[in-house]
Design a protein around this motif. Structure first.
Motif, short mmCIF file in Angstrom:
data_model
loop_
_atom_site.label_atom_id
_atom_site.label_comp_id
_atom_site.label_asym_id
_atom_site.label_seq_id
_atom_site.Cartn_x
_atom_site.Cartn_y
_atom_site.Cartn_z
N VAL A 1 0.88 -1.18 0.00
CA VAL A 1 0.00 0.00 0.00
C VAL A 1 0.91 1.22 0.00
O VAL A 1 1.70 1.43 0.94
CB VAL A 1 -0.93 0.02 1.22
N VAL B 1 3.77 -1.13 3.80
CA VAL B 1 3.19 0.19 3.53
C VAL B 1 4.30 1.23 3.46
O VAL B 1 5.35 1.10 4.13
CB VAL B 1 2.15 0.59 4.61
N ILE C 1 2.37 6.89 3.43
CA ILE C 1 0.99 6.89 3.90
C ILE C 1 0.68 8.24 4.54
O ILE C 1 1.50 8.80 5.28
CB ILE C 1 0.75 5.74 4.91
N ASP D 1 6.13 -1.16 8.09
CA ASP D 1 6.16 0.22 7.65
C ASP D 1 7.59 0.49 7.15
O ASP D 1 8.54 0.51 7.93
CB ASP D 1 5.80 1.15 8.82
#
Length: 790
Positions: free
Chosen positions: A136, A171, A174, A215
């Motif tokens: 993502v 991810v 973000i 992350d």
């Protein structure tokens, strides 16, 4: 092939995505607002049982996900009273526990289609796939927080319908707007109702305890880090979950001397390895960690019995850090019930921290073929994995079908030996090594240590072998011509000399003495040499191939070949002819037992044996073999009534000249019992039952011999090759005395003459002295009665 789904930003069009496809997925440039679940991806194929590894991914980018808009009406809900809602309950998205909405579900990468809509849309009806990754990037999450009097909007949530495995999420870049820290993640607890014989059997499956989110740039967690689940949930807690110290494989908690290691000593910490940076987030049901780099390790059995033989619970021990984690693997997905339907693929995905060492222990016998890899990791990431083998053969390591040399290999031309370490850890694969598959087998602990670097799979292949240890007379090592032994042994066994290697020569008594009074012990390994194969997609540097063997063109040795080799060696050793064949005096030898392949019926018996840790210095190296000089009757026969089994069956022991137990069972030789009279004459047709039996080690234990004849003065003779032994004399039990009246006796005596005892005549009954007196008394009584009637 990829599915690419894109929407132009349009506030009036906010449909969620539930995608089920055999292809990779790309989702970009979309706005998703106020959805029960915004994105739920299911990607299927290839099958786990075919061991197929793919690079399929789910990529979400440049998108906007909104938990609740400012104008959201909390009272505007549909209830189950609506027949449309009731009828579609199993297909509707699952909500957070207190209600609300979620943005993105953890991905499901499965072996096959989930059979929806017959079954739930988000469900799983096949094993999880081996590989998979969701990324993502460049995505904004708005208003994921507590709303509507207790409801909660969650950004990332696990799929509660998937108990097997939920692959990792990565991810980056973000943006969070109006979103709360405690609503970033929600990981479900395992569904305890799945701990049944028809699903996860007796322990939670792994999905909710192996959900990893990383992350990569700190934009989601505040700094670069990871979210790891509470894998130790209900450890020694609710017994329904089946998790606790009692599920740790016993071999992990056993020292070399057989004593028990307290769990608190070796693994005081439970679950996934953590450091002081990890903080438990109760609302996430997971840990937020910043100090370690986490990856998912794949442990996969490649044996043919991968679905039918259970290896779990599997313990992953980070010994230096004192952490142990337990895995159960996927659930059963057969569309049937009952014990015969318990098929569960032996595929495990522990979460590990890189640049760390781990030891892996299976509850049952380790697979003969095993594959390891780090999932979605580049070559800068590595772990060292030690696999315990309770019954090791030769363990060969391959990467891309290229044989990887052990770190202690010592090449001599095309042959090699394995050097013994002079200090602890000398040959241990180093985490700094750049060689994926670097390996070393620690004989003391029966553990193969392997460096697993990056996502290229490392394959461990068990190469069947037998190890022979010859004891020969005293001589210096220089006087011993090993090549001659190899040549003669190859001729005797009718196999190529390339399959025979001398692995060790030990002078008994003292290794520093020029000549050992006790002679030499020469260890010889018979096996196929490691096979060097060239992968079609891999270019091999010619400078790395000089220390590898060439392809075996003479045919591989099968399990039956190893059995025949063992039998031939044993038969020659027992008869005393082996020294002549090898042209060297062989005092004795030991032969290890060959191990069948997983496809052989005999493997199930080997694999079902209790896994124990034994001290190599005290364990036997194999079956002891020598010339059988004598047979000893350890248990004498005791006969019952004629025609009944011997009340005590004979037991015979095969021994060498020093009285040692000779393992005749390694050969195909049998022992035959023959019935004789005391004068040595053979009694024909006097014995029933299995008179010819195989040995169990050095013991021949008869179980069903029957003496058919009455009488005494019998013996049993046992013959093995030219060696024989006899029992002491024994007799059949006497029949009970007659209970007939005088009148009946008179009638009987006139119709049939009483038999006369005649030892040695197998056709005539024999009477004891008591019986003879009784017959005489009855006869005199009969004569007196007849005379009195006259």
């Amino acid at each position: 092939m990829r599915h690419r789904l894109a929407k132009q930003p349009d506030p009036k069009k906010e449909e969620p995505f539930m995608i089920r496809t055999p292809y990779s997925i790309q989702i970009s440039d979309v706005i998703l607002a106020e959805n029960g679940m915004g994105i739920l991806p299911i990607v299927y194929n290839p099958t786990a049982t075919s061991h197929g590894i793919s690079n399929k991914t789910v990529q979400i980018s440049n998108s906007l996900l909104v938990g609740s808009t400012p104008n959201f009406d909390c009272s505007d809900v549909l209830t189950s009273s609506d027949p449309n809602i009731a009828a579609t309950a199993q297909h509707r998205s699952r909500r957070p526990l207190t209600g609300g909405r979620s943005g993105i579900s953890w991905p499901t990468f499965a072996t096959g289609h989930n059979l929806a809509p017959v079954y739930p849309l988000a469900g799983l009806k096949n094993y999880n796939a081996i590989s998979g990754l969701m990324t993502v990037t460049d995505t904004t999450f708005v208003n994921f927080r507590n709303v509507c009097s207790g409801e909660a909007n969650v950004i990332f949530m696990t799929n509660p319908e998937n108990e097997d495995l939920q692959h990792p999420i990565q991810v980056s870049r973000i943006t969070l707007v109006g979103s709360a820290e405690d609503r970033k993640i929600f990981i479900h607890q395992p569904d305890v109702t799945k701990v049944t014989p028809s699903a996860c059997v007796d322990m939670d499956c792994d999905a909710k305890k192996k959900s990893l989110l990383k992350d990569l740039d700190g934009s989601f967690l505040g700094q670069i880090g990871a979210v790891v689940p509470q894998s130790e949930y209900q450890w020694d807690g609710d017994t329904r979950d089946g998790l606790g110290d009692y599920r740790i494989p016993k071999v992990m908690l056993t020292r070399l001397n057989g004593s028990r290691i307290p769990v608190a000593e070796i693994a005081p910490n439970k679950g996934i390895i953590r450091d002081s940076s990890c903080v438990y987030m109760s609302s996430w049901r997971a840990y937020k960690c910043f100090g370690l780099n986490y990856e998912m390790l794949v442990i996969e059995s490649l044996d043919s019995d991968t679905e039918t033989r259970r290896l779990s619970p599997v313990a992953v021990l980070a010994k230096e850090d004192g952490y142990v984690d337990l895995l159960n693997g996927p659930s059963n997905h057969d569309l049937c019930s009952g014990y015969s339907c318990r098929k569960r693929v032996s595929l495990f995905h522990p979460i590990v921290a890189t640049n760390k060492s781990y030891e892996v222990f299976f509850t049952s016998t380790s697979p003969q073929k095993l594959r390891l890899k780090l999932l979605n990791a580049d070559n800068t990431k590595a772990v060292r994995v030690g696999i315990y083998y309770s019954n090791p053969q030769r363990l060969d390591v391959y990467v891309n079908n290229i044989y990887i040399n052990p770190t202690n290999v010592n090449w001599k031309g095309s042959d090699y030996t394995l050097l013994a370490p002079t200090y602890q850890g000398q040959y241990m694969p180093q985490l700094s090594s750049t060689i994926n598959g670097d390996n070393y087998f620690d004989k003391d602990y029966s553990t193969l240590y392997i460096l697993v670097r990056g996502s290229t799979p490392v394959e461990i292949r068990t190469s069947p072998l037998i190890v022979i240890a010859f004891n020969i007379p005293a001589m210096t090592v220089d006087q011993f011509y090993g090549e001659n032994l190899v040549k003669n042994l190859a001729l005797f066994l009718n196999i190529p000399a390339s399959k025979i290697r001398i692995t060790k020569i030990i002078a008994e008594g003292s290794r520093r003495r020029k000549r050992a009074a006790g002679g030499l012990t020469v260890s010889v390994e018979i096996s196929d040499p490691p096979v060097q194969q060239q992968d079609n997609t891999t270019t091999t540097n010619t400078t790395t191939t000089t220390n590898t063997t060439t392809s075996n063109s003479t045919g591989e040795l099968s399990f039956s070949d190893f059995q025949q080799i063992s039998q031939n060696l044993a038969s020659a050793a027992i008869s005393g002819s082996l020294s002549n064949y090898l042209n060297v005096t062989v005092g004795s030898l030991s032969v290890s037992d060959p191990v069948p392949s997983p496809s052989d019926p005999g493997w199930s018996q080997v694999a079902s044996e209790v896994v124990n840790r034994t001290d190599p210095s005290t364990s036997s190296t194999g079956s002891y073999l020598a010339t059988v000089s004598k047979l000893t009757v350890v248990q004498e026969p005791i006969a019952g009534l004629p025609g009944e089994r011997l009340s005590q069956q004979p037991c015979v022991m095969a021994q060498d000249s020093n009285g040692n137990c000779v393992s005749v069972s390694t050969s195909s030789l049998s022992l035959t019992a023959m019935l004789q009279y005391s004068n040595g004459t053979i009694v024909n047709n006097g014995l029933e039952g299995n008179s010819t039996i195989l040995f169990d080690s050095c013991w021949a234990n008869y179980t069903d011999l029957v003496l058919k004849l009455p009488g005494s003065g019998y013996k049993l003779e046992f013959v093995l090759n030219q060696v024989s032994a006899q029992t002491r004399a024994f007799a059949a039990k006497s029949l009970p005395p007659p209970t007939t009246t005088a009148t009946n006796t008179t009638t009987s005596s006139t119709n049939q003459s009483p038999p006369q005892p005649n030892v040695g005549d197998s056709a005539v009954a024999t009477y004891s002295p008591f019986q003879a007196l009784l017959v005489l008394a009855v006869t005199l009584m009969t004569i007196n009665l007849l005379m009195s009637d006259q």
